[in-house]
Each structure stands twice: as C-alpha cells, then as structure tokens.
Design an enzyme around this catalytic site. Structure first.
Site, short mmCIF file in Angstrom:
data_model
loop_
_atom_site.label_atom_id
_atom_site.label_comp_id
_atom_site.label_asym_id
_atom_site.label_seq_id
_atom_site.Cartn_x
_atom_site.Cartn_y
_atom_site.Cartn_z
CD GLU A 295 14.19 -30.26 35.99
OE1 GLU A 295 15.26 -30.75 36.41
OE2 GLU A 295 13.81 -29.11 36.31
CB CYS B 264 3.91 -28.12 37.60
SG CYS B 264 4.47 -26.75 36.59
CB CYS C 45 11.09 -21.63 27.04
SG CYS C 45 9.71 -20.45 27.04
CB CYS D 211 10.23 -14.60 30.88
SG CYS D 211 8.76 -14.76 29.84
CB CYS E 150 11.45 -17.35 33.68
SG CYS E 150 11.03 -19.10 33.55
N GLY F 57 8.17 -24.36 28.74
CA GLY F 57 7.59 -24.04 27.44
C GLY F 57 6.34 -23.19 27.52
CB SER G 233 2.93 -15.40 32.74
OG SER G 233 2.87 -16.75 33.13
CG HIS H 35 5.00 -11.97 35.53
ND1 HIS H 35 4.66 -12.64 36.68
CD2 HIS H 35 5.05 -12.91 34.54
CE1 HIS H 35 4.53 -13.93 36.41
NE2 HIS H 35 4.75 -14.11 35.12
CB CYS I 28 7.00 -20.44 40.07
SG CYS I 28 6.42 -19.49 38.67
#
Length: 403
Positions: free
Chosen positions: A123, A136, A143, A147, A150, A207, A261, A263, A381
């Site tokens: 995507e 994006c 992946c 996480c 996600c 990814g 990233s 967080h 996101c």
C-alpha cells in the site's frame, strides 16, 4: 533480537539490480545509468552510442514516466524492438484505490512474482495539503519489527521490494494524479493548488527501510536525480525504527532527511512498543543521531512520537524527551494514535497531547501535532495493509465455507 533481522538487514548488493521476468527480460525501472548501459549493450547498442542512449532512457523512465518502450518516440523503431527483446517496462497493477473524505488517497499495488515467489501487494498513500503533496512509500512487503502499536507490524515479512518496485510506487502515483510533464491533474483529485502534486516523499510505508538498504538507496538516489524525478533530498525523508549501524550509511550514502520512530523515553517502555530497542537501546540510538552526517539546524532530525494514553504521554515523559534530545537539532512530530481492531492501546486525549506539546515547545523544539489523515480508509500512520489483509482473510473464509 531474532536472527531473522540479521538476514533481512544483510541485503546483498546484487539484489539492487532489478530482477528479470520469467522469460529472462530485464526490468528497466530501478536501474541507474550503469544498469541502463548494461541493458543497451545487451540490445546490441555500440559503445560510442551508450551515453546518448542512456540519457534518452533516463528521460523517458524517470522524467516522463513512460509505461511502454514504444512511448520512447525519439528512439528508433529498430532499437525499441531490440530493447523489447531483452528488457521490459512494466507498471504495477492498481488492485484497489480508496479516497478519504479529507482527500488522502491509498493505492493497493500488485507487483508480479519474482523467481519462485508469488505476486505481492503493498500500500502507498498520497496526502495532499495546500502547497505540497506527500507520498508515503513502502520498502518491504510486510515487516519484521512487531511494533506493538502498529497494525502494519502484525503483517509477516514476505520479501524486500526491489529498487524498481519502490520507484514504481512513485511513478504510478504521479501518473494516476496527472503529475507528469504534459499531464493534466486527475479529474476529481484533491491536490495542491500549485506546483508539483508529488512534492515530498516519505519512506514511512510498510517495512523498515534500513533493512532493505541497497534497494532503498538506489531508488532514492534516482528519485533525487535532477535529470529524472528531480526531488530535492531536503524533500525526501527516510524513517527508521532505529537500526543504529545503518544510520551513518544512510547519511553518507543517501543524504536525505532522517526521521526516527522514537515513541518512548525509557527503555523499558520502548522495549514493549518498539522491540528493536532491546538490541539498540535509546542511548545508542541518540548517539547515532548526534553523529548523523550533515546534521544541522537546517537539516534537523524528526522524532516521531505516537501518543498512547497512560503509556508515554505524561508531563514527566515530555520533560525526559527534552532532556534526551539536548544537543540534537530536532523537531518532534506528536502523532495521535490511530486505532485498529485488536489494538491494546488508546489515543491520548487532546488536553494531554496539548500539555505534552507545550512542554516540548517551551524547551525550544517544534512539536507539531500531526492531524490524522485517511483514517476512514485505514491510510493513517500505522494502519497500512490492514484493510486489504482483512478483505483477503474474509475472501479465504468465504472460499473455505463454499468448499
């Protein structure tokens, strides 16, 4: 950290070279100038003509976005025929296109099988804003990072994308939007009122880009080449979850903007949110950021910070974030959590997010709160691939029931 991550990270240099299809023809998109010269020699072009012919192919592939060798009208018919015998110019199939109420577009692209593999889908999301349009782009099918906040991370890794497949996302999006030279904007598309429609690229799709380094490097160097796609490296951002050993190489060899990233501000929390942290903890990650080649106030690192209620959003977390980033030219993107089915997290409330942002702002860091875009089409996101995976799972269940 698992051995699988080492395997993915160690992308062999040969994998940058675009693959061939089943009949042995070489892919054109994704090749640098040396790679295009290789194709031309295979087509019988004499060495004295190679430089000129490479320039012609480069123009058609990366500036004009040609989707057929026959489109290359200033190349002789005889040479086009010889090129078609040894090379191919294929574009991904658009399996699905969804348009959000806010103008965000999400495409599900299907790429053909490679070797003994099967066709794969990724995507890609286009986010239009006044004066700019951000694409994006995905670097892997699935992946490995897992996480916990996600949804994309719940998809198993199928394979790395080639440099050509990364570039084809950019070229296909520009074609669909009417952003190529001589094209009119697509009917009904919500796009910037002036300038290029795809003005910015973020490697923030499916990814981990630094686990597909060679292909990402080649794709981004082509995308930033002034004779092709022609995007400034200041308008290309590579986002990583913190593959520390590869960060210096990204700066030295690609030279685009860097996003981290992050967080969380404590290892025990980040270990849960971003399991890669168990291998490369926060202190090591930030040391790599401080040493990032070209880092300056004009080339700040963006730190992405998803706001999770009761997990990482307290005033104490904000103050610790300021302390950790001391000395790093940076901005902090605060990202309201985008929910997905089965997630264990909730988004922080608006007052909490604003309090967090105020503390960071007072310390001198820009801390914009990212407006969620494309939530209604699962394009925000952390949501990529979720809808298509769900649809395929539903189709499999229906097929099984029918049998």
């Amino acid at each position: 950290m698992t051995v699988q991550l080492d395997i993915v990270a160690a992308t062999p240099a040969a994998s940058v070279r675009p693959a061939s299809d089943e009949d042995g023809r070489m892919d054109l998109v994704g090749r640098d100038r040396d790679g295009l010269a290789e194709v031309l020699r295979a087509a019988g072009v004499p060495d004295r003509q190679i430089k000129m012919r490479v320039a012609q192919l480069w123009h058609w592939l990366y500036l004009r976005g040609a989707t057929s060798i026959d489109d290359m009208t200033n190349v002789s018919r005889e040479l086009r025929a010889r090129l078609a015998e040894v090379a191919q110019l294929a574009e991904p199939k658009i399996v699905d296109e969804q348009i959000s109420v806010d103008g965000t577009r999400k495409w599900l692209f299907r790429f053909p099988a490679r070797g003994a593999g099967r066709p794969v889908e990724v995507e890609t999301v286009y986010i239009p804003e006044e004066g700019r349009g951000t694409l994006c782009v995905s670097s892997q099918v699935g992946c490995t990072l897992n996480c916990s906040f996600c949804h994309t991370g719940t998809q198993r890794l199928v394979r790395n994308l080639t440099a050509g497949e990364i570039l084809q996302q950019i070229l296909a999006a520009r074609t669909r939007l009417g952003d190529l030279p001589g094209q009119a904007p697509a009917t009904g598309a919500i796009v910037p009122t002036e300038g290029r429609l795809v003005s910015n690229i973020v490697m923030m799709g499916m990814g981990e880009p630094l686990y597909n380094f060679d292909a990402v490097k080649q794709a981004l160097l082509i995308a930033s080449d002034g004779d092709g796609v022609g995007l400034s490296k200041r308008r290309i951002t590579l986002s990583t979850s913190g593959v520390v050993p590869m960060i210096p190489r990204a700066g030295d060899e690609i030279g685009v903007m860097l996003a981290i990233s992050l967080h969380a501000v404590r290892d025990e929390i980040r270990d849960e949110l971003v399991p890669l942290n168990k291998r490369y903890p926060i202190a090591e990650l930030l040391d790599a950021c401080r040493a990032y080649p070209g880092l300056s106030n004009a080339r700040r690192i963006t730190f992405e910070y998803v706001m999770l209620a009761g997990v990482n959003d307290s005033p104490a977390d904000a103050r610790e974030l300021v302390r950790l980033l001391k000395g790093i030219p940076a901005k902090i993107n605060l990202i309201p959590f985008n929910p997905w089915p089965g997630s264990a997290y909730d988004c922080s409330d608006w007052e909490t997010i604003e309090t967090f942002a105020e503390i960071v702002n007072r310390a001198g860091y820009a801390s914009p709160i990212r407006t969620p875009r494309g939530r209604d089409i699962s394009a925000a996101c952390g949501q990529l691939k979720s809808a298509s995976e769900k649809l395929r799972a539903s189709a499999r269940r229906q097929a099984a029931a029918a049998e």
